[in-house]
Scaffold this active site. Structure first.
Site, PDB file in Angstrom:
ATOM      1  N   ASP A 135       2.531  -7.450  10.975  1.00  0.00           N
ATOM      2  CA  ASP A 135       3.465  -7.233  12.084  1.00  0.00           C
ATOM      3  C   ASP A 135       3.171  -8.183  13.240  1.00  0.00           C
ATOM      4  OD1 ASP A 135       5.061  -5.328  10.936  1.00  0.00           O
ATOM      5  OD2 ASP A 135       3.919  -3.636  11.720  1.00  0.00           O
ATOM      6  N   THR A 163      -1.096   7.442  -0.688  1.00  0.00           N
ATOM      7  CA  THR A 163      -2.365   7.352  -1.442  1.00  0.00           C
ATOM      8  C   THR A 163      -3.214   6.166  -0.988  1.00  0.00           C
ATOM      9  OG1 THR A 163      -1.341   5.923  -3.096  1.00  0.00           O
ATOM     10  CG2 THR A 163      -1.212   8.303  -3.481  1.00  0.00           C
ATOM     11  N   ARG A 187       0.850  -1.190   0.000  1.00  0.00           N
ATOM     12  CA  ARG A 187       0.000   0.000   0.000  1.00  0.00           C
ATOM     13  C   ARG A 187       0.876   1.227   0.000  1.00  0.00           C
ATOM     14  NH1 ARG A 187      -4.778   0.472   4.173  1.00  0.00           N
ATOM     15  NH2 ARG A 187      -3.178   0.111   5.731  1.00  0.00           N
ATOM     16  N   ASP A 238      -1.833  -4.155  13.013  1.00  0.00           N
ATOM     17  CA  ASP A 238      -1.239  -4.574  11.745  1.00  0.00           C
ATOM     18  C   ASP A 238      -1.081  -6.099  11.749  1.00  0.00           C
ATOM     19  OD1 ASP A 238       0.833  -3.164   9.396  1.00  0.00           O
ATOM     20  OD2 ASP A 238       0.890  -5.321   9.787  1.00  0.00           O
TER      21      ASP A 238
HETATM   22  N1  URA Z   1      -3.943  -3.928   7.437  1.00  0.00           N
HETATM   23  C1  URA Z   1      -3.771  -4.379   8.697  1.00  0.00           C
HETATM   24  O1  URA Z   1      -2.906  -5.206   8.954  1.00  0.00           O
HETATM   25  N2  URA Z   1      -4.578  -3.896   9.665  1.00  0.00           N
HETATM   26  C2  URA Z   1      -5.555  -3.004   9.428  1.00  0.00           C
HETATM   27  O2  URA Z   1      -6.261  -2.623  10.353  1.00  0.00           O
HETATM   28  C3  URA Z   1      -5.708  -2.541   8.107  1.00  0.00           C
HETATM   29  C4  URA Z   1      -4.895  -3.018   7.130  1.00  0.00           C
END
Ligand code: URA
Length: 211
Positions: free
Chosen positions: A205, A110, A106, A202
């Site tokens: 992560d 943007t 991502r 995330d």
């Molecule tokens: N990607 C993630 O890992 N967590 C989110 O909340 C949104 C996108």
């Protein structure tokens, strides 16, 4: 298949494990294990409509025609990197499946998805694709992954995530109304950084311990 199908998998086992997994103090090891278990449970729901063929077998008592699925006709499409967290659980249920990978990141400004890797098995037109991506947030990377996947002409496509935001579901189905979405929960909204709230943070992560 009807348009804009959304399946929220409310099985108590899935919901219980999802609650544990959302908790911020959960260890990487525990997060990974729970995601694995949830993926196995989700696999039952996602494959509910999977076609079976009658084959002849011998039981200790008789010959019979009995239903079997052809696992080789399934391809799991991992959206890297967090999609990998759902793969092993799914493969435990359908071990004969093939696996493809889509790499997208991502753009932080943007939030648009940019492709850096794409590898699928041959004969995609003979396969049912199950796309794995735990977080349907803005939906931009899911839209891009499925757009790219459609170029290979799979027989069918299903999209599996763990959590979805209403914005992501809308965006995804605006672009791919023909692709059913399977999720364990639909959360409240996205924050300004494109994260699902309340969410789980995330997913990549937390899965790989990179934060
Ligand atoms: N990607 C993630 O890992 N967590 C989110 O909340 C949104 C996108």
């Amino acid at each position: 298949m009807s348009e804009r199908e959304l399946h929220v998998l409310t099985h108590p086992l899935i919901q219980h494990k999802l609650t544990l997994l959302r908790q911020k103090d959960r260890s990487t090891n525990s997060f990974r294990r729970l995601l694995h278990e949830i993926a196995m449970l989700m696999a039952y729901e996602v494959t509910r409509e999977m076609p079976t063929q009658l084959v002849q077998i011998e039981t200790p008592l008789a010959t019979m025609q009995a239903p079997m699925i052809d696992g080789k006709k399934t391809v799991f499409v991992v959206v890297m990197r967090a999609g990998a967290g759902l793969l092993d659980g799914m493969l435990e249920v359908i071990p004969g499946a093939r696996v493809g990978h889509v790499g997208l990141y991502r753009d932080p400004k943007t939030l648009v998805a940019v492709e850096y890797y794409f590898k699928m098995p041959h004969d995609m037109h003979e396969r049912d694709a199950i796309v794995l991506d735990p977080m349907l947030a803005t939906g931009n990377s899911a839209v891009a992954a499925v757009e790219r996947l459609k170029e290979t002409g799979p027989r069918s496509i299903r999209f599996v995530c763990l959590l979805a935001a209403p914005e992501g579901i809308r965006n995804f189905h605006d672009h791919h109304p023909d692709v059913p979405v399977y999720t364990a929960a639909v959360d409240s909204h996205l924050n300004d950084h494109g994260y699902i709230v309340p969410g789980l943070g995330d997913a990549g992560d937390r899965l790989f311990g990179t934060k």
